[in-house]
Enzyme design. Structure first.
Site, short mmCIF file in Angstrom:
data_model
loop_
_atom_site.label_atom_id
_atom_site.label_comp_id
_atom_site.label_asym_id
_atom_site.label_seq_id
_atom_site.Cartn_x
_atom_site.Cartn_y
_atom_site.Cartn_z
N SER A 39 0.72 -10.05 -0.76
CA SER A 39 0.51 -8.60 -0.75
C SER A 39 0.71 -7.94 0.60
O SER A 39 0.92 -6.72 0.67
CB SER A 39 -0.89 -8.26 -1.27
OG SER A 39 -1.88 -8.91 -0.49
N LYS A 77 0.80 -1.23 0.00
CA LYS A 77 0.00 0.00 0.00
C LYS A 77 0.83 1.28 0.00
O LYS A 77 0.37 2.33 -0.47
CB LYS A 77 -0.95 0.00 1.20
CG LYS A 77 -2.09 -1.00 1.11
CD LYS A 77 -3.12 -0.57 0.08
CE LYS A 77 -4.37 -1.43 0.16
NZ LYS A 77 -5.41 -0.99 -0.80
#
Length: 409
Positions: A311, A61
């Site tokens: 992720s 992110k």
């Protein structure tokens, strides 16, 4: 190459992703690529893990957040930024803002895990706890943006965010140029859309496979309808991909460029998290483990070499404990059962002796004496056992039956 999207946003093209890569130089880490012998054996081809769980803030992110905030005009930076998130996006916005000298306010749900709240504050954000679900938190952040003039930083529905996340795709092609399939967890779609823009422009032969949790899978019905549609009350342990509606900008790119979106069960997510921890020695959150869950569920459908994008690794310790226990149960390595015993000295010791001979490790024992189903001279024992797999579970159950015990799962 360019892609038209609806709304007031500009297209996202390869040059945008390359520009984001230059912008992120010295900011985002070039995360490692680790081979997995176990997964390679299942798939029948090399499988590599792209370890974005080792990125700064513990997830990908930071990439998109930094690119988005970097692109703000001076007057927008002066007004500050605001975001809403239960964890990863919050930390990415907080760190990116601190690095760029921009004040950030992050709204988080009241039930957000304490380690994530503390980390977001440590990265420099003004954290405000509001609401019990992300939708309430999101509404509060948007209201704050309207009242104060702060710029709302969306977690996935903006071209700059997508361009930043797409730098993962450029790294994959550099680290594994022979890749044939890339598997990516999907929530709102920012990560898979960005990777797809980069990869398909340079290697259109590479397949892009998205993965969603079954209880929070908005993309399959949206792709079938040709437009983003909402899933009411999404439910999954994988909070990083627990998104009820695809973003408009990423949806257009996913529809154009992503080859398939598959779904995985909660059991598969738990098993994947356990595998990452035990076999790869990597702490991965359920959303980050979703590509591995897809490989475990249908290994034969993936053409190798395969890159699975891990992720994120920001998992709450309490959730980790529950998920690991669930993963062990799903893998046949954890057995829970209840059985009645005569309420007399030595009965429990005799039972434990049977389990010892069967080589089952007793993790926990509980006694129940007040259940109306029990006779006056009975107690119920609840046992939690560690086993060696499904075959061993069956052997333990058979040993108990042979010894005269009647167990319930």
């Amino acid at each position: 190459m360019s892609f038209r999207t609806t709304g007031p946003f500009h297209p996202v093209i390869l040059d945008d992703v390359r520009g984001a890569q230059k912008m992120l130089s010295g900011v985002a880490r070039l995360t490692p690529m680790e081979g997995s012998r176990h997964l390679s054996g299942l798939v029948g081809a090399p499988v590599h893990l792209k370890c974005e769980n080792l990125q700064r803030t513990g997830s990908f992110k930071l990439r998109g957040a930094y690119v988005r905030i970097s692109g703000l005009r001076p007057e927008e930076r002066a007004a500050g930024v605001v975001a809403a998130s239960a964890g990863n996006h919050a930390q990415g916005v907080a760190l990116a803002s601190s690095l760029l000298g921009v004040h950030s306010t992050v709204f988080m749900p009241k039930g957000a895990p304490l380690p994530k709240v503390a980390a977001t504050r440590d990265y420099g954000a003004d954290v405000r706890l509001h609401g019990h679900v992300v939708d309430e938190t999101l509404a509060a952040a948007q209201e704050y943006a309207h009242e104060t003039g702060a710029v709302f930083i969306h977690p996935f529905d903006h071209p700059d965010i997508i361009a930043g996340q797409g730098t993962v795709g450029l790294e994959i092609l550099e680290q594994c140029p022979e890749v044939r399939t890339i598997v990516v967890g999907v929530g709102g779609g920012g990560l898979v859309a960005g990777i797809a823009v980069a990869v398909k422009a340079l290697r259109p032969d590479v397949k892009l496979i998205g993965v969603q949790a079954e209880g929070s899978a908005a993309y399959p019905p949206s792709l079938a309808a040709g437009r983003p549609v909402s899933v009411e009350s999404p439910v999954t342990m994988a909070d990083g991909i627990k998104v009820g509606r695809p973003g408009d900008v990423p949806f257009a790119l996913v529809e154009e460029l992503v080859d398939d979106v598959r779904t995985v069960s909660e059991d598969a997510l738990a098993s994947a998290l356990l595998l990452c921890l035990e076999r790869a020695k990597l702490v991965v959150e359920p959303a980050g483990a979703s590509p591995v869950a897809a490989l475990l569920t249908d290994p034969e459908v993936f053409e190798g070499p395969v890159v699975a994008v891990l992720s994120g690794g920001n998992v709450d310790p309490l959730l980790m404990q529950r998920v690991l226990r669930h993963g062990m149960a799903a893998a046949g390595r954890y057995l829970s059962l209840r059985l009645p015993l005569p309420d007399r000295p030595g009965a429990l010791a005799t039972l434990l002796g049977v389990l010892s001979v069967a080589d089952a490790n007793v993790l926990d024992v509980g006694h129940v004496r007040t259940d109306p189903r029990l006779g006056l001279t009975e107690v119920e024992v609840e046992l939690h056992l560690e086993t060696k797999g499904p075959e061993h579970c069956a052997e333990v159950a058979a040993a108990l039956r042979d010894a005269g015990y009647h167990a319930a799962g």
